[in-house]
Design a protein around this motif. Structure first.
Motif, PDB file in Angstrom:
ATOM      1  N   GLY A  53       1.051  -1.389  -0.221  1.00  0.00           N
ATOM      2  CA  GLY A  53      -0.260   0.002   0.133  1.00  0.00           C
ATOM      3  C   GLY A  53       0.857   1.323   0.272  1.00  0.00           C
ATOM      4  N   ALA A  54       2.084   1.170   0.459  1.00  0.00           N
ATOM      5  CA  ALA A  54       2.474   2.199   0.626  1.00  0.00           C
ATOM      6  C   ALA A  54       3.634   2.544  -0.582  1.00  0.00           C
ATOM      7  CB  ALA A  54       3.403   2.559   2.479  1.00  0.00           C
ATOM      8  N   ALA A  55       4.231   0.917  -1.146  1.00  0.00           N
ATOM      9  CA  ALA A  55       4.651   1.072  -2.467  1.00  0.00           C
ATOM     10  C   ALA A  55       4.621   1.995  -3.818  1.00  0.00           C
ATOM     11  CB  ALA A  55       5.288   0.125  -2.862  1.00  0.00           C
ATOM     12  N   ASP A  56       5.248   2.984  -3.710  1.00  0.00           N
ATOM     13  CA  ASP A  56       5.551   3.599  -5.163  1.00  0.00           C
ATOM     14  C   ASP A  56       6.361   2.351  -6.790  1.00  0.00           C
ATOM     15  OD1 ASP A  56       5.489   6.647  -4.462  1.00  0.00           O
ATOM     16  OD2 ASP A  56       7.020   5.848  -3.832  1.00  0.00           O
ATOM     17  N   ALA A  57       6.422   1.056  -6.441  1.00  0.00           N
ATOM     18  CA  ALA A  57       7.055   0.472  -7.011  1.00  0.00           C
ATOM     19  C   ALA A  57       6.548  -0.870  -6.061  1.00  0.00           C
ATOM     20  CB  ALA A  57       7.637   0.816  -8.089  1.00  0.00           C
ATOM     21  N   ILE A  58       6.015  -1.970  -7.248  1.00  0.00           N
ATOM     22  CA  ILE A  58       6.204  -3.254  -7.243  1.00  0.00           C
ATOM     23  C   ILE A  58       7.442  -3.981  -7.568  1.00  0.00           C
ATOM     24  CG2 ILE A  58       5.016  -5.229  -5.217  1.00  0.00           C
ATOM     25  CD1 ILE A  58       3.207  -3.033  -5.383  1.00  0.00           C
ATOM     26  N   LEU A  59       7.810  -4.556  -6.761  1.00  0.00           N
ATOM     27  CA  LEU A  59       8.966  -6.243  -7.555  1.00  0.00           C
ATOM     28  C   LEU A  59       8.347  -7.317  -7.410  1.00  0.00           C
ATOM     29  CD1 LEU A  59      12.697  -4.800  -7.414  1.00  0.00           C
ATOM     30  CD2 LEU A  59      11.110  -4.443  -8.862  1.00  0.00           C
ATOM     31  N   PHE A  60       7.441  -8.563  -8.017  1.00  0.00           N
ATOM     32  CA  PHE A  60       7.797  -9.201  -7.930  1.00  0.00           C
ATOM     33  C   PHE A  60       7.891 -10.223  -8.492  1.00  0.00           C
ATOM     34  CE2 PHE A  60       2.990 -12.338  -8.900  1.00  0.00           C
ATOM     35  CZ  PHE A  60       3.847 -13.112  -8.141  1.00  0.00           C
ATOM     36  N   VAL A  61       8.283 -10.729  -7.541  1.00  0.00           N
ATOM     37  CA  VAL A  61       9.557 -12.151  -7.266  1.00  0.00           C
ATOM     38  C   VAL A  61       8.482 -13.729  -7.460  1.00  0.00           C
ATOM     39  CG1 VAL A  61      11.766 -12.968  -6.736  1.00  0.00           C
ATOM     40  CG2 VAL A  61      11.164 -10.459  -6.139  1.00  0.00           C
ATOM     41  N   LEU A  62       9.669 -14.125  -8.861  1.00  0.00           N
ATOM     42  CA  LEU A  62       8.475 -15.416  -8.477  1.00  0.00           C
ATOM     43  C   LEU A  62      10.112 -16.222  -9.237  1.00  0.00           C
ATOM     44  CD1 LEU A  62       6.725 -13.740 -10.205  1.00  0.00           C
ATOM     45  CD2 LEU A  62       5.536 -16.126  -9.399  1.00  0.00           C
ATOM     46  N   ASP A  63      10.440 -17.334  -8.368  1.00  0.00           N
ATOM     47  CA  ASP A  63      11.020 -18.823  -9.288  1.00  0.00           C
ATOM     48  C   ASP A  63      11.033 -19.485 -10.625  1.00  0.00           C
ATOM     49  OD1 ASP A  63      13.008 -21.034  -9.167  1.00  0.00           O
ATOM     50  OD2 ASP A  63      12.563 -22.108  -8.126  1.00  0.00           O
ATOM     51  N   ALA A  64      12.032 -18.771 -11.048  1.00  0.00           N
ATOM     52  CA  ALA A  64      11.029 -19.163 -12.257  1.00  0.00           C
ATOM     53  C   ALA A  64      11.141 -20.407 -13.090  1.00  0.00           C
ATOM     54  CB  ALA A  64      11.943 -18.213 -13.787  1.00  0.00           C
ATOM     55  N   ARG A  65      12.438 -21.428 -12.638  1.00  0.00           N
ATOM     56  CA  ARG A  65      12.529 -22.666 -12.632  1.00  0.00           C
ATOM     57  C   ARG A  65      10.986 -23.511 -12.025  1.00  0.00           C
ATOM     58  NH1 ARG A  65      18.278 -23.103  -9.443  1.00  0.00           N
ATOM     59  NH2 ARG A  65      16.758 -22.694  -7.558  1.00  0.00           N
TER      60      ARG A  65
END
Length: 445
Positions: A82-94
């Motif tokens: 809610g507070a973020a200006d940008a979000i990095l959504f991390v996934l394990d691509a393997r």
């Protein structure tokens, strides 16, 4: 203006903390193969191509969980999103897309304009094809990265700064750094939350919930403060391996970068060896020291109770008698702000410099009142002194025989100077040095 905030989110053990450390450029978040190591929001300031921003590492998000601690983590992550200006959504691509990944994607879709989808753990350039299936999450093209090796992070940062709002990128103003320390489950996070007026740090009845040091900025009565909530220092932490050992090191690092430490004690229990260990760590490193006696709402409210506790504290830790005691309750909020006010006063006192003439006036009075004992049949003289530094205040005393100054007399000098100038909550440093000038003059006669 506040710096832009970037949040790193994802399910447990997809490499969020490794990415955080890579982007920040130093080992700030604990990294371990055990899922769910990061529980609180860990914040650091970094920059890319002249853009300065804050980046926050969050605990592994497990939506719709019934586990109390995981629900608290979910609450923290929601607050960060809610507070973020940008979000990095991390996934394990393997790995295959999991139900948790899909739940998180569903939560982020309304925020899609500020979300970057990261396909992590692609250690070789040819692995990028494995990220193709992540398009199904509906959050745009995935960016292939390897947080471990740094592959793709330059492109990631280029994309990231494009999402950040325009604004003043100046460094945050200088803030007094106050670390909150104590043994596990003494109420450190509750103390911080009471000051902030929000559930910024996870509070749990489980001892040792906070495993990283959590930095939070607070503006209080016009003063900018950096509150550092730390993991509890366990008695045997240096001998433990894995997470507990890194936690111990992280807490020591938090102490090192602080100006003042508020040490919380459990007012319902006698002072323990573990409490003394934490107190002495602060004093040994020359940091300002405030003792917050917490849970005082549970102590029988009889006349003289606080005075009795203070006497027992001084008897158990006579070398720490200079530390102010604040009797408080993080649960009710009673005297919590008094502890913060006292910490600010200690921080100012720690920067105090005494004029050389005043130093020598007080030293002369002490020597006239009680001369130093002789050493090996030779008179010991204290000749003159001056303050050479602050934070902590450090004094050099010149003498004809540094080795001849008995420990009891050194304590006498410190007590006398404290009586003259105060320095409540501030460890003092005294260096006894031979007077080379006078010694050379005698040799030339």
């Amino acid at each position: 203006m506040a710096l832009p905030l970037v949040a790193i989110v994802g399910r447990p053990n997809v490499g969020k903390s490794t990415l955080f450390n890579r982007l920040v450029g130093r080992r700030t978040a604990i990294v371990d193969d055990v899922p769910g190591v990061t529980r609180d929001r860990i914040v650091a300031t970094t920059d890319w191509n002249g853009r300065v921003f804050q980046i926050v590492d969050t605990g592994g998000l497990v939506p719709d969980t019934h586990e109390p601690l995981e629900r608290e983590i979910a609450h923290q992550v929601e607050a960060a999103i809610g507070a973020a200006d940008a979000i990095l959504f991390v996934l394990d691509a393997r790995a295959e897309i999991t139900a948790v990944d899909e739940d998180i994607a569903r939560r982020l879709r309304p925020e899609s304009r500020k979300v970057l989808l990261l396909a992590n753990k692609l250690e070789r350039p040819g692995d990028a094809a494995q990220a193709a299936e992540l398009h199904a999450l509906g959050l745009g093209d995935p960016l292939p990265v390897s947080a471990l090796q740094g592959l793709g992070t330059g492109d990631l940062l280029d994309r990231l700064v494009e999402l950040l709002p325009p604004g003043d990128d100046g460094e945050p103003s200088a803030a007094i750094r106050i670390a909150v320390l104590g043994k596990p489950n003494v109420g450190k996070s509750s103390f911080v939350n009471r000051l902030l007026g929000e559930e910024r740090v996870i509070v749990s009845p489980e001892a040792g919930t906070t495993r990283d040091s959590v930095d939070t900025r607070l503006l209080w009565q016009g003063r900018e403060i950096l509150l550092i909530d730390t993991a509890g220092l366990r008695k045997s932490a240096p001998r433990e391996s894995g997470i507990e050992y890194y936690t111990y090191l992280r807490t020591l690092a938090a102490l090192e970068r602080s100006d003042v430490s508020v040490i919380l004690l459990d007012g319902t229990e006698p002072l323990s060896r573990q409490d003394l260990r934490v107190l002495n760590l602060v004093a040994e490193r020359g940091k300002g020291l405030v003792v917050g006696v917490n849970k005082w709402d549970l102590v029988e409210a009889e006349t003289g109770t606080a005075e009795a506790y203070a006497r027992a504290f001084c008897e158990a830790a006579p070398s720490l008698a200079f530390a102010p005691l604040v009797f408080l309750s993080a649960l009710t909020g009673r005297r919590v702000e008094k502890a913060l006010e006292t910490a600010l006063e200690v921080g100012e006192t720690r920067r105090r410099r005494i004029p050389t003439a005043e130093v020598n006036r007080v030293l002369g009075e002490l020597v006239r009142r009680t001369p130093p004992p002789s050493h090996r049949g030779r008179a010991v003289r204290l000749l003159y002194a001056n303050q050479v530094s602050v934070e902590p205040p450090t004094f050099v005393l010149f003498t004809n025989d540094p080795e001849g100054i008995a420990e009891s007399y050194r304590r006498f000098v410190e007590r006398g100077m404290r009586e003259a100038w105060g320095f409540a909550g501030v460890p003092l440093r005294f260096i006894y040095r031979a007077d080379a000038g006078r010694r050379a003059a005698r040799a030339g006669r």
